[in-house]
Each structure stands twice: as structure tokens, then as C-alpha cells.
Design an enzyme around this catalytic site. Structure first.
Site, PDB file in Angstrom:
ATOM      1  N   LYS A 116       0.816  -1.225   0.000  1.00  0.00           N
ATOM      2  CA  LYS A 116       0.000   0.000   0.000  1.00  0.00           C
ATOM      3  C   LYS A 116       0.843   1.266   0.000  1.00  0.00           C
ATOM      4  O   LYS A 116       0.464   2.272  -0.606  1.00  0.00           O
ATOM      5  CB  LYS A 116      -0.937  -0.005   1.209  1.00  0.00           C
ATOM      6  CG  LYS A 116      -1.753  -1.281   1.374  1.00  0.00           C
ATOM      7  CD  LYS A 116      -2.720  -1.507   0.242  1.00  0.00           C
ATOM      8  CE  LYS A 116      -3.216  -2.930   0.221  1.00  0.00           C
ATOM      9  NZ  LYS A 116      -4.101  -3.221  -0.922  1.00  0.00           N
ATOM     10  N   GLU A 200      -0.792   8.506   7.476  1.00  0.00           N
ATOM     11  CA  GLU A 200      -1.587   9.499   6.740  1.00  0.00           C
ATOM     12  C   GLU A 200      -2.302  10.411   7.722  1.00  0.00           C
ATOM     13  O   GLU A 200      -2.567  10.015   8.856  1.00  0.00           O
ATOM     14  CB  GLU A 200      -2.680   8.796   5.900  1.00  0.00           C
ATOM     15  CG  GLU A 200      -2.214   8.163   4.618  1.00  0.00           C
ATOM     16  CD  GLU A 200      -3.308   7.354   3.930  1.00  0.00           C
ATOM     17  OE1 GLU A 200      -3.039   6.845   2.850  1.00  0.00           O
ATOM     18  OE2 GLU A 200      -4.426   7.231   4.481  1.00  0.00           O
ATOM     19  N   LYS A 201      -2.667  11.591   7.264  1.00  0.00           N
ATOM     20  CA  LYS A 201      -3.593  12.438   8.003  1.00  0.00           C
ATOM     21  C   LYS A 201      -4.870  11.640   8.189  1.00  0.00           C
ATOM     22  O   LYS A 201      -5.342  10.987   7.260  1.00  0.00           O
ATOM     23  CB  LYS A 201      -3.861  13.714   7.193  1.00  0.00           C
ATOM     24  CG  LYS A 201      -4.867  14.650   7.817  1.00  0.00           C
ATOM     25  CD  LYS A 201      -4.214  15.503   8.868  1.00  0.00           C
ATOM     26  CE  LYS A 201      -5.241  16.294   9.679  1.00  0.00           C
ATOM     27  NZ  LYS A 201      -4.636  16.865  10.906  1.00  0.00           N
ATOM     28  N   PHE A 202      -5.446  11.657   9.403  1.00  0.00           N
ATOM     29  CA  PHE A 202      -6.676  10.903   9.656  1.00  0.00           C
ATOM     30  C   PHE A 202      -7.899  11.755   9.341  1.00  0.00           C
ATOM     31  O   PHE A 202      -8.031  12.870   9.825  1.00  0.00           O
ATOM     32  CB  PHE A 202      -6.724  10.436  11.119  1.00  0.00           C
ATOM     33  CG  PHE A 202      -7.977   9.666  11.455  1.00  0.00           C
ATOM     34  CD1 PHE A 202      -8.219   8.435  10.863  1.00  0.00           C
ATOM     35  CD2 PHE A 202      -8.912  10.176  12.353  1.00  0.00           C
ATOM     36  CE1 PHE A 202      -9.370   7.714  11.157  1.00  0.00           C
ATOM     37  CE2 PHE A 202     -10.076   9.457  12.648  1.00  0.00           C
ATOM     38  CZ  PHE A 202     -10.300   8.231  12.054  1.00  0.00           C
ATOM     39  N   HIS A 208     -16.519   6.585   1.647  1.00  0.00           N
ATOM     40  CA  HIS A 208     -15.701   5.662   0.867  1.00  0.00           C
ATOM     41  C   HIS A 208     -16.266   5.633  -0.546  1.00  0.00           C
ATOM     42  O   HIS A 208     -17.372   5.162  -0.768  1.00  0.00           O
ATOM     43  CB  HIS A 208     -15.755   4.265   1.501  1.00  0.00           C
ATOM     44  CG  HIS A 208     -14.977   3.242   0.748  1.00  0.00           C
ATOM     45  ND1 HIS A 208     -14.084   2.395   1.340  1.00  0.00           N
ATOM     46  CD2 HIS A 208     -14.935   2.941  -0.560  1.00  0.00           C
ATOM     47  CE1 HIS A 208     -13.539   1.618   0.433  1.00  0.00           C
ATOM     48  NE2 HIS A 208     -14.059   1.929  -0.734  1.00  0.00           N
ATOM     49  N   GLU A 275      -9.682   2.989  -4.805  1.00  0.00           N
ATOM     50  CA  GLU A 275     -10.420   3.444  -3.618  1.00  0.00           C
ATOM     51  C   GLU A 275      -9.979   4.834  -3.213  1.00  0.00           C
ATOM     52  O   GLU A 275      -8.777   5.116  -3.143  1.00  0.00           O
ATOM     53  CB  GLU A 275     -10.153   2.509  -2.429  1.00  0.00           C
ATOM     54  CG  GLU A 275     -10.771   1.152  -2.533  1.00  0.00           C
ATOM     55  CD  GLU A 275     -10.599   0.356  -1.235  1.00  0.00           C
ATOM     56  OE1 GLU A 275     -10.209   0.942  -0.200  1.00  0.00           O
ATOM     57  OE2 GLU A 275     -10.857  -0.846  -1.279  1.00  0.00           O
ATOM     58  N   ARG A 292      -8.796  -6.543  -8.833  1.00  0.00           N
ATOM     59  CA  ARG A 292      -9.697  -7.671  -9.111  1.00  0.00           C
ATOM     60  C   ARG A 292     -11.072  -7.138  -9.499  1.00  0.00           C
ATOM     61  O   ARG A 292     -11.328  -5.939  -9.365  1.00  0.00           O
ATOM     62  CB  ARG A 292      -9.863  -8.496  -7.828  1.00  0.00           C
ATOM     63  CG  ARG A 292     -10.423  -7.646  -6.696  1.00  0.00           C
ATOM     64  CD  ARG A 292     -10.870  -8.415  -5.473  1.00  0.00           C
ATOM     65  NE  ARG A 292     -11.631  -7.581  -4.568  1.00  0.00           N
ATOM     66  CZ  ARG A 292     -11.142  -6.844  -3.583  1.00  0.00           C
ATOM     67  NH1 ARG A 292      -9.847  -6.827  -3.367  1.00  0.00           N
ATOM     68  NH2 ARG A 292     -11.935  -6.109  -2.827  1.00  0.00           N
ATOM     69  N   VAL A 295     -17.058  -7.390  -5.530  1.00  0.00           N
ATOM     70  CA  VAL A 295     -18.414  -7.839  -5.202  1.00  0.00           C
ATOM     71  C   VAL A 295     -19.448  -6.893  -5.822  1.00  0.00           C
ATOM     72  O   VAL A 295     -20.418  -7.327  -6.436  1.00  0.00           O
ATOM     73  CB  VAL A 295     -18.613  -7.888  -3.668  1.00  0.00           C
ATOM     74  CG1 VAL A 295     -20.068  -8.176  -3.320  1.00  0.00           C
ATOM     75  CG2 VAL A 295     -17.697  -8.923  -3.027  1.00  0.00           C
TER      76      VAL A 295
HETATM   77  C1  MV4 Z   1      -8.549   5.944   6.589  1.00  0.00           C
HETATM   78  C2  MV4 Z   1      -9.562   6.514   7.381  1.00  0.00           C
HETATM   79  C3  MV4 Z   1      -9.402   7.823   7.774  1.00  0.00           C
HETATM   80  N1  MV4 Z   1      -8.290   8.518   7.428  1.00  0.00           N
HETATM   81  N2  MV4 Z   1      -7.463   6.661   6.270  1.00  0.00           N
HETATM   82  C4  MV4 Z   1     -10.294   1.505   6.484  1.00  0.00           C
HETATM   83  C5  MV4 Z   1     -10.152   0.463   5.449  1.00  0.00           C
HETATM   84  C6  MV4 Z   1      -8.997   0.851   4.605  1.00  0.00           C
HETATM   85  N3  MV4 Z   1      -9.247   0.520   3.249  1.00  0.00           N
HETATM   86  C7  MV4 Z   1      -8.848   2.329   4.835  1.00  0.00           C
HETATM   87  N4  MV4 Z   1      -9.659   2.657   5.966  1.00  0.00           N
HETATM   88  C8  MV4 Z   1      -9.682   3.913   6.458  1.00  0.00           C
HETATM   89  N5  MV4 Z   1      -8.621   4.682   6.150  1.00  0.00           N
HETATM   90  C9  MV4 Z   1      -7.356   7.926   6.678  1.00  0.00           C
HETATM   91  N6  MV4 Z   1      -6.268   8.617   6.342  1.00  0.00           N
HETATM   92  C10 MV4 Z   1     -10.677   5.734   7.693  1.00  0.00           C
HETATM   93  C11 MV4 Z   1     -10.738   4.435   7.240  1.00  0.00           C
HETATM   94  C12 MV4 Z   1     -11.947   3.723   7.556  1.00  0.00           C
HETATM   95  C13 MV4 Z   1     -12.816   3.283   6.553  1.00  0.00           C
HETATM   96  C14 MV4 Z   1     -12.567   3.509   5.206  1.00  0.00           C
HETATM   97  C15 MV4 Z   1     -13.417   3.072   4.229  1.00  0.00           C
HETATM   98  C16 MV4 Z   1     -14.585   2.425   4.596  1.00  0.00           C
HETATM   99  C17 MV4 Z   1     -14.862   2.195   5.904  1.00  0.00           C
HETATM  100  C18 MV4 Z   1     -13.988   2.616   6.904  1.00  0.00           C
HETATM  101  C19 MV4 Z   1     -14.286   2.386   8.255  1.00  0.00           C
HETATM  102  C20 MV4 Z   1     -13.431   2.791   9.220  1.00  0.00           C
HETATM  103  C21 MV4 Z   1     -12.236   3.443   8.877  1.00  0.00           C
END
Ligand code: MV4
Length: 455
Positions: A116, A200-202, A208, A275, A292, A295
Site C-alpha cells: 500500500k 496518513e492524516k486521519f 468511501h 479506492e 480484481r 463484489v
Molecule cells: C482511513 C480513514 C481515515 N483517514 N485513512 C479503512 C479500510 C482501509 N481501506 C482504509 N480505511 C480507512 N482509512 C485515513 N487517512 C478511515 C478508514 C476507515 C474506513 C474507510 C473506508 C470504509 C470504511 C472505513 C471504516 C473505518 C475506517
């Protein structure tokens, strides 16, 4: 076109792939575990080979068993579906060495996207927007503290070998960082055999949103627009829709063009999903790429009219996108998918067993992808998803009404499903108004609890 294809999967996606093969005139070979003898993918394939005991690790994930079946049946290609071996670069390499076409990207690209942190840097280089974050793998606690200071708290630590939500830690203060860094690294090392982390910055309440792409073997890439996948619980998606109300035609076009350039540079091939997280300001940031078919691909199929699995085969056979796709791709109406999981709708415990009644809805604008049937058995060994209920309407309101009537006509008895929960979500005011992010389900359960306590 291929003469004969092995489908290295089970359940609804195996049937979906067999359907595409039948329409393309390709012979099909199913593989199955001892628990799946009476499965529809075995019934509807031209040939079927048992590859081992029920547990996936002993059958569907057993590379030598799958490859032996492919050689015995003398196939010229393998379609991996989703999950299982679909993003295993080593498997794609074995296919290549055995002179069997793997329906997906080359192993080098799968490997890049599987790391990643490397994928993030490759996208950054190609000018795809990414979140503020670290560059390269973080080697030490001191380095992590340094990056966090530059990025600004809160930050999130992610495992480079992770994805799909495993091995992540949210860090809110410098004080918390050292412990969380060590915990994340140990967890990643144990789970993936690789402790590499990046930062990463949160984003507190992201949406999504993911973009579907197709890439041929002649260097051409096209984006087929986005899917909104924020309605999820514990990183399991429950409802997906296309298009996203939050993505304007301008933003869709911008991201589409950027992905075209970047994935052409990377040498991407076949179907893929990019994504993104959308922040509170409506900006999109790349997080990961899935190499891939997914779903939730049917919602894109319904609004574009493109059969993505047939496109995968035609790409893998060497056809050009310009010969596969219509000259102009228009997004028509609105599509929504509900995942029907065999789970207790409150406790979410898997519900295996014999299905006694199975009435599948149909009619205008309704599609059901399933490999289940009345008197069929849901084995306890695999993913709990037993069907996908997908609807298409002229707009989101019609799609919602259609989903509500179809959920009401979907009768499953003998096991539990989450249909009752899906019905409650479709009655929710915020969901209906399109007001949601990835925290929606937590708020939804909290609201339900408060209503119940008030009674
Ligand atoms: C994040 C985020 C917030 N900030 N990254 C969770 C799954 C993975 N694919 C990435 N994820 C996240 N990354 C940053 N910088 C929050 C999540 C996240 C999330 C993302 C997509 C769909 C559902 C989620 C549920 C919780 C956290």
C-alpha cells in the site's frame, strides 16, 4: 477468444463468471471443495473437479491443487473472481509459468498495489491526489513522531501489507504514538509477515468512494465512474450505489482523466478499482487499489450497460477497449446493491445450515446474483454472503422504492439473514436523504438503541 476457462472460486461470483463464459461461447471448468459438491457452480459448469477438503486453505487457496485441475482439464485461462487467490501475485506468476492466462493484471502490478505504501507513492508520482502523509516506510518511533508533527494530529498508522482495515491505528497525540507504533508494527508483522508501516492524516468521517477502471493490454485505460460504499460495518460493506450524489460530473471527469493517465503509466491491465476517501469538503484522496473484479461491480454494470466480466475476458484475450466498449459511455439512472449475508441481523454471528424457503424477487429493474436455492445448504466454512440484491431505477428515489419492495419479496427461511436490517436502513431518514459517511452504521445502531430504551 479462450476455448476453456477454469473458475477458481465458488458461490455467486463463480456463477457470474460461468454466465459470462456461456455468453462468450467459452467452455467452463468449476473447482469445488468437498463442502460444495451440490453447489450450483458445479452444476452449471461444463466440467467440475474436486480440489480438496472444505476449509478454503485446503481447497480454493491451494495453488498446486488449482493448477493441477487446470492442467488436467487443459484450460487456457483462469478467472480468480474476488477474494481467495484473486490478488495473489505468486499465483498469477504460477499461472504464467504454466502457460495459463490469469484473467487480471500482470503479477508485477498486483504486487505493487499489494504494497500500500508503494502504491501510494506510485499514485503520488502520477499526480493522483493523496492525503498528507509519510514518504516511504517509517523505520522508527522517532521518524513516526517527526512525520506526525509535520502532518498534524490526528494521524493514522497503516500496515503496508494490510488493506481492508487490518493493522491500522489512529493516533491523536504525540504521547500516544510510541505505544501505538509498536502495537501496529507487531500486529502487521504477525498478520502479514511484514511489519512495514506508513502514516496518513486521519479523516474523521470519510465517505468511501471507489472508481471502476478497465485497461486493455495495448496501454488504454478508461474510468467507468464511481461507486459509493460508505454503508459498512466493521469493514464489511453492506450497501453500495452508483453514482455517488457527492461526485459532480466535473469531479468525476477530473478523477477519471487522472486515473487514465496514471494507470496507463503504471501499465495496469484488466478490471480494477481505485479506492478514495472523500473528506468533509468533498475532496477525494487515493487510499488503495484493488486489482480484481469486486463484489459490488453490478451497480456499475447497471448504470453503464457494460458487462464487466465479459470485458475482463475480452481484454485478457487481447481485444482493444475501443472494440469492446461503446463509443460514448453514459451513466444512466441509479443503481443500489444490498449484500444479503447469512448472519443473525442483530448479533451478526454467521448463520450456516439448510435453507428451507428461498423466494427470489424479480421484475422491473431487479437483479439477483446468487448461487443459493431452496433445500440448499450454507456451509460454515466460507464468507457469509449468500446473495446480492441489485436494483436499477431512473433516479435514487425510484431505486430506493424498488429495493424496499424487492427486500420485502425476498424470503429466506431456515437460516438467518440481514434482510430485516437492510429494510430498517432503507427506512432511515438520513440514508434516504443521502446523508452518510463510513460511521453511518454506528450512529444508526445508537439511534435504534435510544428509541428502544425510550419505549
Ligand atoms: C482511513 C480513514 C481515515 N483517514 N485513512 C479503512 C479500510 C482501509 N481501506 C482504509 N480505511 C480507512 N482509512 C485515513 N487517512 C478511515 C478508514 C476507515 C474506513 C474507510 C473506508 C470504509 C470504511 C472505513 C471504516 C473505518 C475506517
Amino acid at each position: 477468444m479462450f476455448r476453456k476457462v477454469l473458475i477458481a472460486n465458488r458461490g455467486e461470483i463463480a456463477l457470474r463468471i460461468i454466465s459470462a463464459c456461456k455468453e462468450l461461447g467459452i467452455r467452463t471448468v468449476a473447482v469445488y471443495s468437498e463442502a460444495d459438491r451440490n453447489s450450483l457452480h458445479v452444476r452449471f459448469a461444463d466440467e467440475a473437479i474436486c480440489i480438496g477438503p472444505p476449509r478454503s486453505a485446503d481447497s480454493y487457496l491451494n495453488v498446486p491443487a488449482v493448477i493441477s485441475a487446470a492442467e488436467i482439464a487443459d484450460v487456457d485461462a483462469i478467472h480468480p473472481g474476488y477474494g481467495l487467490l484473486s490478488e495473489n501475485a505468486n499465483f498469477a506468476e504460477v499461472c504464467r509459468a504454466s502457460n495459463i492466462k490469469f484473467v487480471g493484471p500482470p503479477p508485477e502490478v498486483t504486487r505493487l498495489m499489494g504494497e500500500k505504501e508503494k502504491a501510494r507513492m506510485a499514485m503520488k508520482k502520477a499526480k493522483v491526489p493523496i492525503l498528507p502523509g509519510s514518504e516511504g516506510v517509517i523505520q522508527s518511533e522517532e521518524e513516526a513522531l517527526d512525520w506526525a508533527k509535520r502532518i498534524g494530529y490526528p494521524v493514522i498508522l497503516k500496515a503496508s501489507a494490510g488493506g481492508g482495515g487490518r493493522g491500522m491505528r489512529i493516533v491523536r497525540t504525540a504521547e500516544d504514538l510510541p505505544n501505538l507504533f509498536r502495537a501496529a508494527r507487531t500486529e502487521a508483522q504477525n498478520a502479514f509477515g511484514n511489519g512495514d508501516l506508513y502514516m496518513e492524516k486521519f479523516i474523521e468521517r470519510p465517505r468511501h468512494i471507489e472508481f471502476q477502471v478497465l485497461a486493455d493490454q495495448h496501454g488504454n485505460v478508461i474510468s467507468l465512474g464511481e461507486r459509493e460504499c460508505s454503508i459498512q460495518r466493521r469493514h464489511q460493506k453492506m450497501i453500495e450505489e452508483a453514482p455517488s450524489l457527492q461526485v459532480s460530473p466535473k469531479l468525476r471527469e477530473e478523477i477519471g482523466q487522472t486515473l487514465k493517465r496514471s494507470l496507463e503509466n503504471i501499465g495496469y491491465q484488466n478490471a480494477g478499482t481505485v479506492e478514495f476517501l472523500m473528506d468533509e469538503d468533498g475532496k477525494l484522496y487515493f487510499i488503495e487499489m484493488n486489482t480484481r473484479i469486486q463484489v459490488e461491480h453490478p451497480v456499475t454494470e447497471l448504470i453503464t450497460g457494460i458487462d464487466l466480466v465479459k470485458a475482463q475476458f475480452r481484454i485478457a484475450a487481447g481485444e482493444k477497449l475501443s472494440d469492446i466498449l461503446p463509443a460514448k459511455i453514459e451513466l444512466r439512472g441509479h443503481a443500489i446493491e444490498c449484500r444479503i449475508n447469512a448472519e443473525h441481523p442483530e448479533k451478526f454471528t454467521p448463520s450456516a445450515g439448510k435453507i428451507t424457503v428461498f423466494n427470489v424477487p424479480g421484475g422491473n429493474g431487479v437483479r439477483v446474483d446468487t448461487a443459493q436455492y431452496a433445500e440448499g445448504v450454507v456451509p460454515p466454512y466460507y464468507d457469509s454472503m449468500i446473495a446480492k440484491l441489485v436494483v436499477h431505477g431512473v433516479d435514487r428515489a425510484e431505486a430506493i422504492a424498488r429495493m424496499q419492495r424487492a427486500l420485502g419479496m425476498f424470503v429466506v427461511e431456515g437460516i438467518h439473514t440481514i434482510i430485516p436490517l437492510q429494510q430498517r436502513i432503507f427506512a432511515d431518514e438520513d440514508f434516504r436523504a443521502g446523508i452518510f459517511d463510513t460511521k453511518f452504521m454506528e450512529r444508526f445502531f445508537e439511534r435504534e438503541k435510544q428509541k428502544k430504551d425510550a419505549q
